[in-house]
Design a protein around this motif. Structure first.
Motif, PDB file in Angstrom:
ATOM      1  N   LEU A 189       0.850  -1.184   0.000  1.00  0.00           N
ATOM      2  CA  LEU A 189       0.000   0.000   0.000  1.00  0.00           C
ATOM      3  C   LEU A 189       0.892   1.243   0.000  1.00  0.00           C
ATOM      4  O   LEU A 189       1.784   1.371   0.843  1.00  0.00           O
ATOM      5  N   GLY A 190       0.639   2.149  -0.959  1.00  0.00           N
ATOM      6  CA  GLY A 190       1.435   3.364  -1.074  1.00  0.00           C
ATOM      7  C   GLY A 190       0.582   4.601  -0.854  1.00  0.00           C
ATOM      8  O   GLY A 190      -0.485   4.528  -0.247  1.00  0.00           O
ATOM      9  N   ASP A 191       1.067   5.736  -1.356  1.00  0.00           N
ATOM     10  CA  ASP A 191       0.341   7.009  -1.282  1.00  0.00           C
ATOM     11  C   ASP A 191      -0.071   7.323   0.153  1.00  0.00           C
ATOM     12  O   ASP A 191       0.745   7.229   1.058  1.00  0.00           O
ATOM     13  N   GLU A 192      -1.314   7.708   0.378  1.00  0.00           N
ATOM     14  CA  GLU A 192      -1.739   8.093   1.726  1.00  0.00           C
ATOM     15  C   GLU A 192      -3.139   7.606   2.014  1.00  0.00           C
ATOM     16  O   GLU A 192      -3.915   7.317   1.082  1.00  0.00           O
ATOM     17  N   PHE A 193      -3.463   7.512   3.296  1.00  0.00           N
ATOM     18  CA  PHE A 193      -4.865   7.356   3.697  1.00  0.00           C
ATOM     19  C   PHE A 193      -5.164   8.515   4.642  1.00  0.00           C
ATOM     20  O   PHE A 193      -4.608   8.606   5.735  1.00  0.00           O
ATOM     21  N   SER A 194      -6.047   9.415   4.184  1.00  0.00           N
ATOM     22  CA  SER A 194      -6.411  10.584   5.002  1.00  0.00           C
ATOM     23  C   SER A 194      -7.822  10.998   4.582  1.00  0.00           C
ATOM     24  O   SER A 194      -8.348  10.477   3.591  1.00  0.00           O
ATOM     25  N   PRO A 195      -8.417  11.959   5.284  1.00  0.00           N
ATOM     26  CA  PRO A 195      -9.770  12.398   4.887  1.00  0.00           C
ATOM     27  C   PRO A 195      -9.814  13.068   3.510  1.00  0.00           C
ATOM     28  O   PRO A 195     -10.885  13.374   3.003  1.00  0.00           O
ATOM     29  N   ASP A 196      -8.648  13.267   2.876  1.00  0.00           N
ATOM     30  CA  ASP A 196      -8.617  13.752   1.489  1.00  0.00           C
ATOM     31  C   ASP A 196      -9.075  12.673   0.511  1.00  0.00           C
ATOM     32  O   ASP A 196      -9.562  12.989  -0.573  1.00  0.00           O
ATOM     33  N   GLY A 197      -8.859  11.416   0.870  1.00  0.00           N
ATOM     34  CA  GLY A 197      -9.112  10.320  -0.090  1.00  0.00           C
ATOM     35  C   GLY A 197     -10.132   9.312   0.411  1.00  0.00           C
ATOM     36  O   GLY A 197     -10.132   8.161  -0.031  1.00  0.00           O
ATOM     37  N   CYS A 198     -10.972   9.756   1.342  1.00  0.00           N
ATOM     38  CA  CYS A 198     -12.044   8.858   1.800  1.00  0.00           C
ATOM     39  C   CYS A 198     -13.248   9.711   2.193  1.00  0.00           C
ATOM     40  O   CYS A 198     -13.157  10.936   2.240  1.00  0.00           O
ATOM     41  N   ARG A 199     -14.369   9.057   2.417  1.00  0.00           N
ATOM     42  CA  ARG A 199     -15.536   9.778   2.948  1.00  0.00           C
ATOM     43  C   ARG A 199     -15.864   9.212   4.318  1.00  0.00           C
ATOM     44  O   ARG A 199     -15.917   7.981   4.489  1.00  0.00           O
ATOM     45  N   LEU A 200     -16.067  10.106   5.267  1.00  0.00           N
ATOM     46  CA  LEU A 200     -16.392   9.708   6.640  1.00  0.00           C
ATOM     47  C   LEU A 200     -17.570  10.540   7.114  1.00  0.00           C
ATOM     48  O   LEU A 200     -17.530  11.775   7.039  1.00  0.00           O
ATOM     49  N   TRP A 201     -18.624   9.848   7.571  1.00  0.00           N
ATOM     50  CA  TRP A 201     -19.815  10.556   8.075  1.00  0.00           C
ATOM     51  C   TRP A 201     -20.016  10.218   9.546  1.00  0.00           C
ATOM     52  O   TRP A 201     -19.758   9.069   9.970  1.00  0.00           O
TER      53      TRP A 201
END
Ligand code: TMP
Length: 236
Positions: A189-201
């Motif tokens: 897994l590369g790049d990033e995981f942040s609220p820029d690339g996901c949806r959270l409600w």
């Protein structure tokens, strides 16, 4: 490790060479983009928030047995990562309908997707990241069937880990995008995981706490990210 020249400048991050050929430094800027980079704005505390958020999530995923490129948090905006040879597709998992799937298929926002959907998109801003399938990826040589099977398997494993983590914090993981690459022949897994690339409600109110606050002009963008971080126990 010494930071050398900027090798790549993305929409929100820059990648720097180091004195070690197998490692890069990922630098999180305050830039926030929408519409494939047509709109760019600087948001206070964004780089720092996403760097800490990404490090926290990547280490949770690593602890769950998912290979990740992130190694060490170097500063508020920088982290040390393995140099990956990226597969040029994005993997999107959706637990709830939102965003492009609603436009594409004419479905309402907020429908539970069971089982969660999995989609590949070609990384190409000029073409607005078109959706592609296994057949395209093989025929154009963007990846092998084996790599796609592994990306799909790891993307769903990420879902198991993160759906539970966010659920415990009173949040719905609506969807997210992952990018993978090869390190010494192994998919990671590369790049990033942040609220820029996901949806959270928010589970109770369905308040959006992710980049849709920016895309939809809802305001308090970084405040939303910070609230998610606080709820999952991520230090900022
Ligand atoms: P979408 O609804 O626009 O297809 O996006 C699905 C999820 O993946 C959403 O959380 C945003 C994320 N995503 C990115 O961060 N970058 C991308 O290029 C794409 C296609 C999706």
């Amino acid at each position: 490790m010494e930071k050398k020249q900027e090798l790549y400048r993305g929409k929100a991050k820059s990648v720097y060479a180091t004195d070690d050929a197998n490692h890069y430094i990922m630098y999180f800027r305050d830039d926030t983009s929408a519409l494939d980079g047509q709109i760019i704005k600087q948001l206070d505390r964004k780089g720092r928030t996403n760097n800490h958020f990404n490090f926290f999530i990547m280490k949770k995923l690593e602890a769950a047995g998912i290979p990740v490129h992130v190694e060490e948090l170097l500063s508020d905006r920088e982290c040390l990562v393995k140099k990956l040879d990226m597969v040029p597709v994005e993997c999107v998992v959706r637990n709830v309908s939102a965003g492009s799937i609603c436009k594409r298929l004419g479905v309402a926002e907020g429908l539970e997707l069971n089982p969660p959907t999995f989609e590949f998109f070609l990384k190409n801003d000029a073409l607005h990241d078109p959706m592609v399938n296994d057949s395209h990826i093989i025929s154009f040589g963007w990846g092998t069937q084996e790599q796609m099977d592994e990306m799909r398997r790891l993307s769903y494993k990420v879902n198991d880990v993160l759906k539970a983590l966010f659920d415990e914090a009173g949040l719905i993981l609506v969807d997210y995008k992952l990018e993978f690459g090869l390190y010494e022949g192994k998919l990671m897994l590369g790049d990033e995981f942040s609220p820029d690339g996901c949806r959270l409600w928010d589970k109770q109110t369905r308040k959006k706490l992710d980049k849709d606050r920016f895309r939809q002009g809802l305001g308090d963008v970084i405040e939303g990210y910070e609230e998610v971080a606080r709820r999952i126990g991520c230090p900022l």
